[in-house]
Design an enzyme around this catalytic site. Structure first.
Site, short mmCIF file in Angstrom:
data_model
loop_
_atom_site.label_atom_id
_atom_site.label_comp_id
_atom_site.label_asym_id
_atom_site.label_seq_id
_atom_site.Cartn_x
_atom_site.Cartn_y
_atom_site.Cartn_z
N LYS A 1 0.82 -1.21 0.00
CA LYS A 1 0.00 0.00 0.00
C LYS A 1 0.85 1.26 0.00
O LYS A 1 0.52 2.23 -0.67
CB LYS A 1 -0.95 0.02 1.20
CG LYS A 1 -2.08 -0.97 1.08
CD LYS A 1 -3.22 -0.59 2.01
CE LYS A 1 -4.37 -1.57 1.89
NZ LYS A 1 -5.45 -1.23 2.82
N LYS B 1 -13.48 -4.50 -5.60
CA LYS B 1 -13.97 -3.13 -5.74
C LYS B 1 -13.17 -2.36 -6.78
O LYS B 1 -13.67 -1.44 -7.40
CB LYS B 1 -13.82 -2.40 -4.40
CG LYS B 1 -14.99 -2.59 -3.49
CD LYS B 1 -14.96 -1.55 -2.39
CE LYS B 1 -13.66 -1.64 -1.62
NZ LYS B 1 -13.47 -0.58 -0.65
N LYS C 1 -9.57 -10.86 -10.48
CA LYS C 1 -10.29 -11.06 -9.23
C LYS C 1 -11.53 -10.14 -9.15
O LYS C 1 -11.49 -9.02 -9.64
CB LYS C 1 -9.29 -10.71 -8.13
CG LYS C 1 -9.74 -10.84 -6.74
CD LYS C 1 -8.56 -10.65 -5.80
CE LYS C 1 -9.09 -10.27 -4.44
NZ LYS C 1 -8.31 -9.31 -3.73
#
Ligand code: TRP
Length: 337
Positions: free
Chosen positions: A117, A203, A200
């Site tokens: 991240k 979102k 996948k």
């Protein structure tokens, strides 16, 4: 092994949970609760402000409430489980501080989720909160002396850190915490993007049409499933490599019906993809529509929702406060009456 107390948390980072959250995690929460184990579940809103993109107060408020309501609608019973919102229980941040002081900088820096991240954001845009996030997660768990923690594979390393911190605290100060066991949920099925079956379902998928959310309009759910990308073979097989779209539909149907997806293939002998898609659409709508309705009812009654959140927070604090106190005493903080 039997677990005396199970703890888990989910972040309120979306306006609806999705298919993967539901079958991969939340259904297990309900199953564990109904198996008679003491369960403590939290909407971990403190964890949701670690990146600036999610620091929208209106959005956070809405998502916290919708997450809490959905958990109840899915079957988390606020009488049976302790169901609360993390920021209502100040002991989490209080214990997190103590644990931060026994966590190595390098140790926290080795967390792969942090590396991923922060790599994306660049260090100037990476908050200290993102760095210490796994320590807050450890506090969540240790504060309840949870013995088992259901999480996905992506949280395995954070659980390892939690175990290390519990052991370190216990040996450095005084035996205070229980070293929890991870209950890693094997993805019963990995769901892929309906429009792009090699990616996948998430979102962040490129196409919206690839995703199914629990609160989506039933017509939209049907439409998305019926327009799922398949292939030209025309024969239903469970073959992830060569027929990823069809296999995904079988996995979804398997998850809803509780049947082994491979065994469903026989039902479509001599039938086309249309029949399969129709069944998947009906099954998913049948599962999600009542949840969506119940969620809306709960959201339409803010007083009741608040009463339940207050009940959950009170019960959480009843467990957490004495354990925090034990930790404070162990560290040497002077207590007052
Ligand atoms: N970090 C977890 C996630 O992103 C959420 C979480 C926070 C959690 N605290 C927890 C999960 C404690 C289990 C136990 O999915």
């Amino acid at each position: 092994m039997s677990f005396q107390r199970v703890f888990s948390g989910i972040q309120p980072t979306a306006d609806s949970f999705h298919l993967g959250n539901y079958f991969g995690a939340l259904k297990h929460w309900v199953r564990i609760q109904n198996s008679g184990v003491e369960t403590v579940y939290a909407v971990v809103d403190l964890h949701s402000i670690t990146v600036e993109a999610q620091q929208d107060p209106k959005q956070l408020r809405r998502r916290t409430l919708v997450s809490y309501a959905q958990l109840i609608a899915m079957g988390v019973d606020p009488q049976k489980s302790v169901l609360f919102v993390q920021s209502h229980v100040p002991e989490h941040t209080q214990l997190a501080w103590v644990l931060q002081c026994i966590t190595g900088f390098g140790e926290a820096g080795r967390m792969t989720q942090f590396k991923d991240k922060s790599g994306k954001e660049g260090t100037d845009h990476t908050s200290v909160g993102l760095f210490t996030y796994p320590v807050l997660m450890a506090a969540d768990i240790l504060l309840y002396r949870a013995t088992g923690v259901p999480v996905g594979e992506d949280q395995r390393q954070h659980l390892e850190l939690t175990r290390d911190l519990a052991q370190r605290f216990n040996t450095r100060f005084k035996k205070t915490f229980i070293v929890p066991e991870p209950l890693i949920q094997k993805a019963t099925a990995k769901f892929v993007d309906l429009q792009n079956p090699t990616g996948k379902m998430s979102k962040s998928a490129q196409t919206d049409g690839g995703m199914i959310n629990v609160l989506d309009d039933p017509k939209q759910i049907s439409k998305r499933i019926k327009s799922a990308v398949t292939d030209n073979e025309g024969v239903v097989r469970f073959d992830r490599a060569n027929q990823p779209g069809v296999t995904n539909l079988l996995s979804i149907l398997g998850a809803v019906t509780g049947r082994d997806p491979e065994s469903l293939v026989a039902d479509y002998d001599g039938k086309g993809y249309g029949a399969l898609k129709g069944d998947v659409a009906d099954a998913v709508v049948g599962e999600f529509e009542p949840i969506a309705t119940r969620t809306r009812e709960l959201l339409d009654d803010p007083a009741e929702l608040e009463r339940l959140m207050a009940l959950g927070a009170g019960r959480a604090r009843d467990i957490a406060a004495p354990i925090l106190k034990a930790a404070y005493d162990a560290v040497g903080f002077v207590g007052i009456q």
